[in-house]
Write a protein that holds these residues in place. Sequence first.
Motif, PDB file in Angstrom:
ATOM      1  N   ASP A 158       0.663  -1.399   0.111  1.00  0.00           N
ATOM      2  CA  ASP A 158      -0.072   0.101   0.116  1.00  0.00           C
ATOM      3  C   ASP A 158       0.935   1.285  -0.022  1.00  0.00           C
ATOM      4  OD1 ASP A 158      -2.251  -1.538   0.069  1.00  0.00           O
ATOM      5  OD2 ASP A 158      -2.670  -1.354   2.221  1.00  0.00           O
ATOM      6  N   PHE A 159       1.966   1.125   0.769  1.00  0.00           N
ATOM      7  CA  PHE A 159       2.691   2.446   0.794  1.00  0.00           C
ATOM      8  C   PHE A 159       3.596   2.670  -0.418  1.00  0.00           C
ATOM      9  CE2 PHE A 159       2.338   2.147   5.444  1.00  0.00           C
ATOM     10  CZ  PHE A 159       1.955   3.555   5.645  1.00  0.00           C
ATOM     11  N   GLU A 184       2.255   1.606  -3.511  1.00  0.00           N
ATOM     12  CA  GLU A 184       1.583   2.149  -4.351  1.00  0.00           C
ATOM     13  C   GLU A 184       1.088   3.677  -4.193  1.00  0.00           C
ATOM     14  OE1 GLU A 184      -1.166   1.599  -7.645  1.00  0.00           O
ATOM     15  OE2 GLU A 184       0.266   0.420  -6.775  1.00  0.00           O
ATOM     16  N   MET A 185       1.218   3.999  -2.828  1.00  0.00           N
ATOM     17  CA  MET A 185       0.883   5.330  -2.855  1.00  0.00           C
ATOM     18  C   MET A 185       1.912   6.178  -3.204  1.00  0.00           C
ATOM     19  SD  MET A 185      -0.335   6.897   1.026  1.00  0.00           S
ATOM     20  CE  MET A 185       1.416   6.785   1.666  1.00  0.00           C
ATOM     21  N   ARG A 221       1.826   6.823  -6.753  1.00  0.00           N
ATOM     22  CA  ARG A 221       0.641   7.682  -7.491  1.00  0.00           C
ATOM     23  C   ARG A 221       1.126   8.881  -7.246  1.00  0.00           C
ATOM     24  NH1 ARG A 221      -4.461   4.375  -5.367  1.00  0.00           N
ATOM     25  NH2 ARG A 221      -4.534   2.903  -6.663  1.00  0.00           N
ATOM     26  N   TYR A 222       1.923   9.239  -6.075  1.00  0.00           N
ATOM     27  CA  TYR A 222       2.209  10.552  -5.694  1.00  0.00           C
ATOM     28  C   TYR A 222       3.237  10.799  -6.653  1.00  0.00           C
ATOM     29  CZ  TYR A 222       4.302  14.315  -3.223  1.00  0.00           C
ATOM     30  OH  TYR A 222       4.775  15.831  -2.573  1.00  0.00           O
ATOM     31  N   ILE A 277      -3.644  10.234  -4.428  1.00  0.00           N
ATOM     32  CA  ILE A 277      -2.866   9.266  -3.526  1.00  0.00           C
ATOM     33  C   ILE A 277      -4.116   8.441  -3.108  1.00  0.00           C
ATOM     34  CG2 ILE A 277      -1.936   8.695  -1.448  1.00  0.00           C
ATOM     35  CD1 ILE A 277      -0.412  11.388  -1.646  1.00  0.00           C
ATOM     36  N   TRP A 278      -5.341   8.770  -2.443  1.00  0.00           N
ATOM     37  CA  TRP A 278      -6.382   7.959  -2.016  1.00  0.00           C
ATOM     38  C   TRP A 278      -7.387   7.844  -3.261  1.00  0.00           C
ATOM     39  CZ3 TRP A 278      -4.332   5.597   1.644  1.00  0.00           C
ATOM     40  CH2 TRP A 278      -3.461   6.235   2.662  1.00  0.00           C
TER      41      TRP A 278
END
Length: 76
Positions: free
Chosen positions: A60-61, A63-64, A67-68, A74-75
Amino acid sequence: MLKSIKRELRHLYGAAILFFYYIKWPVFIGVPLMYEYLGFKKNIYLNILWIWCVILIVKDFVEMARRYKKGEKIWK
């Protein structure tokens, strides 16, 4: 017969996704607390579950961060 098996496997897959989406943080925090402060004996199945939750949290981190960097939300 094969169609019903595929449908049931899809249901199990969906249930697993929902289970790990909502349970990964409590397991990540709770298992070490159970071992250290509540006196639970070491359990290989809880250890495997804890490692799996750690992998999902790291994913998850990552992937975040990806995206950033792309400039996306991000979400989602």
